[in-house]
Design a protein around this motif. Sequence first.
Motif, PDB file in Angstrom:
ATOM      1  N   LEU A  74      27.792  37.084  45.976  1.00  0.00           N
ATOM      2  CA  LEU A  74      28.268  36.905  44.612  1.00  0.00           C
ATOM      3  C   LEU A  74      28.872  38.208  44.085  1.00  0.00           C
ATOM      4  CD1 LEU A  74      28.243  34.363  42.922  1.00  0.00           C
ATOM      5  CD2 LEU A  74      26.145  35.142  41.808  1.00  0.00           C
ATOM      6  N   ARG A  75      28.200  39.341  44.383  1.00  0.00           N
ATOM      7  CA  ARG A  75      28.703  40.636  43.896  1.00  0.00           C
ATOM      8  C   ARG A  75      29.996  41.015  44.614  1.00  0.00           C
ATOM      9  NH1 ARG A  75      23.155  44.050  42.438  1.00  0.00           N
ATOM     10  NH2 ARG A  75      22.396  42.383  41.081  1.00  0.00           N
ATOM     11  N   ARG A  76      30.074  40.632  45.928  1.00  0.00           N
ATOM     12  CA  ARG A  76      31.328  40.901  46.651  1.00  0.00           C
ATOM     13  C   ARG A  76      32.472  40.114  46.015  1.00  0.00           C
ATOM     14  NH1 ARG A  76      28.173  41.083  51.377  1.00  0.00           N
ATOM     15  NH2 ARG A  76      28.550  38.896  51.885  1.00  0.00           N
ATOM     16  N   THR A  77      32.183  38.842  45.635  1.00  0.00           N
ATOM     17  CA  THR A  77      33.206  38.010  44.989  1.00  0.00           C
ATOM     18  C   THR A  77      33.656  38.633  43.674  1.00  0.00           C
ATOM     19  OG1 THR A  77      32.149  36.080  45.962  1.00  0.00           O
ATOM     20  CG2 THR A  77      33.689  35.670  44.154  1.00  0.00           C
ATOM     21  N   LEU A  78      32.654  39.109  42.880  1.00  0.00           N
ATOM     22  CA  LEU A  78      32.999  39.734  41.590  1.00  0.00           C
ATOM     23  C   LEU A  78      33.876  40.967  41.813  1.00  0.00           C
ATOM     24  CD1 LEU A  78      29.693  39.563  39.473  1.00  0.00           C
ATOM     25  CD2 LEU A  78      31.864  38.405  38.997  1.00  0.00           C
ATOM     26  N   THR A  79      33.517  41.775  42.836  1.00  0.00           N
ATOM     27  CA  THR A  79      34.284  42.993  43.117  1.00  0.00           C
ATOM     28  C   THR A  79      35.743  42.633  43.413  1.00  0.00           C
ATOM     29  OG1 THR A  79      32.264  43.887  44.083  1.00  0.00           O
ATOM     30  CG2 THR A  79      34.315  45.089  44.530  1.00  0.00           C
ATOM     31  N   ARG A  80      35.927  41.592  44.256  1.00  0.00           N
ATOM     32  CA  ARG A  80      37.295  41.193  44.627  1.00  0.00           C
ATOM     33  C   ARG A  80      38.053  40.691  43.390  1.00  0.00           C
ATOM     34  NH1 ARG A  80      36.543  36.774  48.830  1.00  0.00           N
ATOM     35  NH2 ARG A  80      38.815  36.652  48.799  1.00  0.00           N
ATOM     36  N   LEU A  81      37.341  39.922  42.536  1.00  0.00           N
ATOM     37  CA  LEU A  81      37.990  39.359  41.336  1.00  0.00           C
ATOM     38  C   LEU A  81      38.432  40.478  40.395  1.00  0.00           C
ATOM     39  CD1 LEU A  81      38.707  36.852  39.571  1.00  0.00           C
ATOM     40  CD2 LEU A  81      36.436  37.072  38.551  1.00  0.00           C
ATOM     41  N   LEU A  82      37.505  41.438  40.152  1.00  0.00           N
ATOM     42  CA  LEU A  82      37.822  42.535  39.231  1.00  0.00           C
ATOM     43  C   LEU A  82      38.999  43.353  39.755  1.00  0.00           C
ATOM     44  CD1 LEU A  82      35.380  41.649  37.701  1.00  0.00           C
ATOM     45  CD2 LEU A  82      34.479  43.975  37.729  1.00  0.00           C
ATOM     46  N   ALA A  83      39.040  43.527  41.078  1.00  0.00           N
ATOM     47  CA  ALA A  83      40.150  44.272  41.676  1.00  0.00           C
ATOM     48  C   ALA A  83      41.471  43.559  41.416  1.00  0.00           C
ATOM     49  CB  ALA A  83      39.909  44.441  43.178  1.00  0.00           C
ATOM     50  N   LYS A  84      41.448  42.232  41.541  1.00  0.00           N
ATOM     51  CA  LYS A  84      42.667  41.434  41.299  1.00  0.00           C
ATOM     52  C   LYS A  84      43.144  41.572  39.856  1.00  0.00           C
ATOM     53  CE  LYS A  84      43.518  38.607  44.961  1.00  0.00           C
ATOM     54  NZ  LYS A  84      44.832  38.468  45.567  1.00  0.00           N
ATOM     55  N   LEU A  85      42.138  41.644  38.910  1.00  0.00           N
ATOM     56  CA  LEU A  85      42.491  41.626  37.486  1.00  0.00           C
ATOM     57  C   LEU A  85      42.849  43.011  36.948  1.00  0.00           C
ATOM     58  CD1 LEU A  85      39.703  39.219  36.111  1.00  0.00           C
ATOM     59  CD2 LEU A  85      42.090  38.651  36.618  1.00  0.00           C
ATOM     60  N   ALA A  86      42.508  44.072  37.711  1.00  0.00           N
ATOM     61  CA  ALA A  86      42.595  45.445  37.178  1.00  0.00           C
ATOM     62  C   ALA A  86      44.018  45.837  36.787  1.00  0.00           C
ATOM     63  CB  ALA A  86      42.026  46.434  38.184  1.00  0.00           C
ATOM     64  N   SER A  87      45.019  45.371  37.546  1.00  0.00           N
ATOM     65  CA  SER A  87      46.386  45.832  37.274  1.00  0.00           C
ATOM     66  C   SER A  87      46.932  45.242  35.966  1.00  0.00           C
ATOM     67  CB  SER A  87      47.296  45.476  38.449  1.00  0.00           C
ATOM     68  OG  SER A  87      47.137  44.102  38.745  1.00  0.00           O
ATOM     69  N   ALA A  88      46.548  43.976  35.669  1.00  0.00           N
ATOM     70  CA  ALA A  88      46.968  43.372  34.386  1.00  0.00           C
ATOM     71  C   ALA A  88      45.719  42.822  33.722  1.00  0.00           C
ATOM     72  CB  ALA A  88      47.985  42.256  34.637  1.00  0.00           C
ATOM     73  N   PRO A  89      44.900  43.688  33.125  1.00  0.00           N
ATOM     74  CA  PRO A  89      43.530  43.283  32.738  1.00  0.00           C
ATOM     75  C   PRO A  89      43.494  42.332  31.534  1.00  0.00           C
ATOM     76  CG  PRO A  89      43.984  45.490  31.938  1.00  0.00           C
ATOM     77  CD  PRO A  89      45.188  45.086  32.743  1.00  0.00           C
ATOM     78  N   PRO A  90      42.436  41.512  31.468  1.00  0.00           N
ATOM     79  CA  PRO A  90      42.228  40.665  30.275  1.00  0.00           C
ATOM     80  C   PRO A  90      41.893  41.539  29.066  1.00  0.00           C
ATOM     81  CG  PRO A  90      40.713  40.063  32.069  1.00  0.00           C
ATOM     82  CD  PRO A  90      41.342  41.362  32.445  1.00  0.00           C
ATOM     83  N   ALA A  91      42.013  40.972  27.879  1.00  0.00           N
ATOM     84  CA  ALA A  91      41.636  41.709  26.666  1.00  0.00           C
ATOM     85  C   ALA A  91      40.142  41.972  26.681  1.00  0.00           C
ATOM     86  CB  ALA A  91      42.013  40.912  25.429  1.00  0.00           C
ATOM     87  N   VAL A  92      39.382  40.963  27.093  1.00  0.00           N
ATOM     88  CA  VAL A  92      37.926  41.096  27.221  1.00  0.00           C
ATOM     89  C   VAL A  92      37.527  40.361  28.489  1.00  0.00           C
ATOM     90  CG1 VAL A  92      35.685  40.587  26.175  1.00  0.00           C
ATOM     91  CG2 VAL A  92      37.643  41.093  24.700  1.00  0.00           C
ATOM     92  N   LEU A  93      36.607  40.948  29.242  1.00  0.00           N
ATOM     93  CA  LEU A  93      36.072  40.255  30.417  1.00  0.00           C
ATOM     94  C   LEU A  93      34.552  40.185  30.271  1.00  0.00           C
ATOM     95  CD1 LEU A  93      36.738  38.995  33.231  1.00  0.00           C
ATOM     96  CD2 LEU A  93      36.137  41.209  34.213  1.00  0.00           C
TER      97      LEU A  93
END
Length: 611
Positions: A74-93
């Motif tokens: 689960l933590r590996r999945t979160l890490t991959r997701l956050l990496a994907k979102l980092a370049s164009a980040p959400p206003a709040v995560l």
Amino acid sequence: MKNRITPAAPWLMAGLIAVLCALLSWTPLAARFDNAVHDWFERIHPAGARSPAAVIAAIDDRTLMETGGDRAPLRRTLTRLLAKLASAPPAVLAIDVTLADPGLPEEDAALAAAMARIPNLVLAAEMLPDGTGWQPPITAFAAHAAAISHVHALSGPFDDINRRIPLERVSARKRLWALSLDSFRLYASAQEIVSSPADVTVGSHVFHSRWDEGRPFRIRFRLPGDMETVSVRDLLSGAADPAKLNGRVVFVGVTSLSAIRDRLFTPVALDRPMAGVEIHAQAFETLAAGAAPGGALLVASPVWTILLTFAFAGLMAAAFVFLQGRLSIAAGVAIALIAQFTPYLFFRQGWILPAFAPVSASALSFIACGAWRFVIVRRQLASAESAKSRYQQAFHFVAHEMRTPLTAIQGSSELITRYNLPEDKRKQIGQMINAESKRLARMITTFLDVERLNAGQMEMTTAAMDAASLIDTCIGRASGLADSKAIRIDWPGAPDLTFQADRELLEYAVYNLLTNAIKYSPRESTVRISARRDGAVVQISVADQGIGMSKDEVKRLFQKFYRTERAEKSGIQGTGIGLSIVKEIVTLHGGSVTVESAPEQGSTFTVTLPA
Ligand code: ADP
């Protein structure tokens, strides 16, 4: 009219029902009823357009099938997701995943590094099961969080449906705001959340939520399909564009029903539980909508409930008191329908009006007042019926009683016209005609008086009168009949016996008893009439040596139209009405009539009147 129920009855019943329903509205049963009603409202009328801000990044069944659902995967999945979102980040995560225990060091380090690149990160903390403190995310993660929030919902009251979240929870002296509220603060770029006993304020947004009630906040639910959801698997695989989440408020959490611990039932999906992450997203939507339609529902003050409960019950009573027949039923139904509809009208205005008291009060008052009306109508009908039959009887009576004087008048007038009679004979017949027509007029007056007295339209006119003069008059009038049968009337007299009575009526009564005695006696017998004072009463008795009657017959003697078998067989004319009128007259005077009699021995009728 006699026998009328006072119109106070419907008001009283409606008032009692309103009080009862208002009291019952505080019971669990009523709370369940209200819950059911408002859950239904929410289903038939879910919150409309959502704000474009919130989106759920769902760790769904497909994601778990590919990545695994245990802690490390689960933590590996979160890490991959956050990496994907980092370049164009959400206003709040906001991440609704427990990160309270350390995992593999290198994996935790990778996740922490990914978190560092996300602005406005909100992490979840759960309260320890015994309520003695919080389980916050481990320090490596917490260091990168803009907020750490609680992820609890509130079920009930009185059932397991989640309609509310607590905006604030305190444990071990540490207060955490709800995940949705912290997300909203970051989204609204507000510095802080300010609380007062009645409200929670974020920037310019004020949310009503009482501290002493546990800071509840009612979610205005969208239907589950209405929440924008994107699968984490699709974001990772590239099937969905992570850039689409840029600038939005993203709620990440497990939605796979087989994997999540928190399966929560909500008003909009009673059959299928809702994942915790979706509840947070829904709560956020409600906060973001604010006072606009789709924003939080406010519970109406109990004053409204009580006011409406009494108003509907009162209107119902008014409908049945002031309106007649079908109109009252139609008005009652209309009021009941309006009462059913009122909680919905409140709901459409963003208010929760506890429905139990007004709805049940209107329905119960409808039944009670309707039943009251039914009873009233029945009574009126019965009284109309009895009036009608009394009228018919009266008609028979008049017809019968008038025949005798009319026959006399007819015969006499014929004599005068047909024969050339001497002057003194003509004069005698003329006087007789005059006397008989006067008797006829008096009879009609008496009869009408009795009727009017009975109907309560006339007062008796009592005056002091002398018993002897009354009886003398009656004897004078009956002497013709007595003479024709050679019956002796024995009347010793009663000096100085005076009492209060209506002379006309009492004369009628005594005359009736006297003529009966003569009618039902053999020729050459004696009728005794006497009057005396006995303490506080005056008694007038008429005794004869006539046909008499049995004890059973005495019991029925004063019923209208009743005649004894002996009287019928004797061929003596009669209607059986006279005695019933005698009884009515005596009763009107506050007295009574008694009879002592034996077959073929004679009868004694005694009238007892208060002196
Ligand atoms: P009516 O005499 O026209 O029949 P009443 O009401 O005066 O009507 O009397 C009712 C009945 O009571 C009579 O028909 C008769 O049977 C009985 N009754 C009344 N008075 C006497 C009496 N003095 N002796 C015997 N029977 C009587």
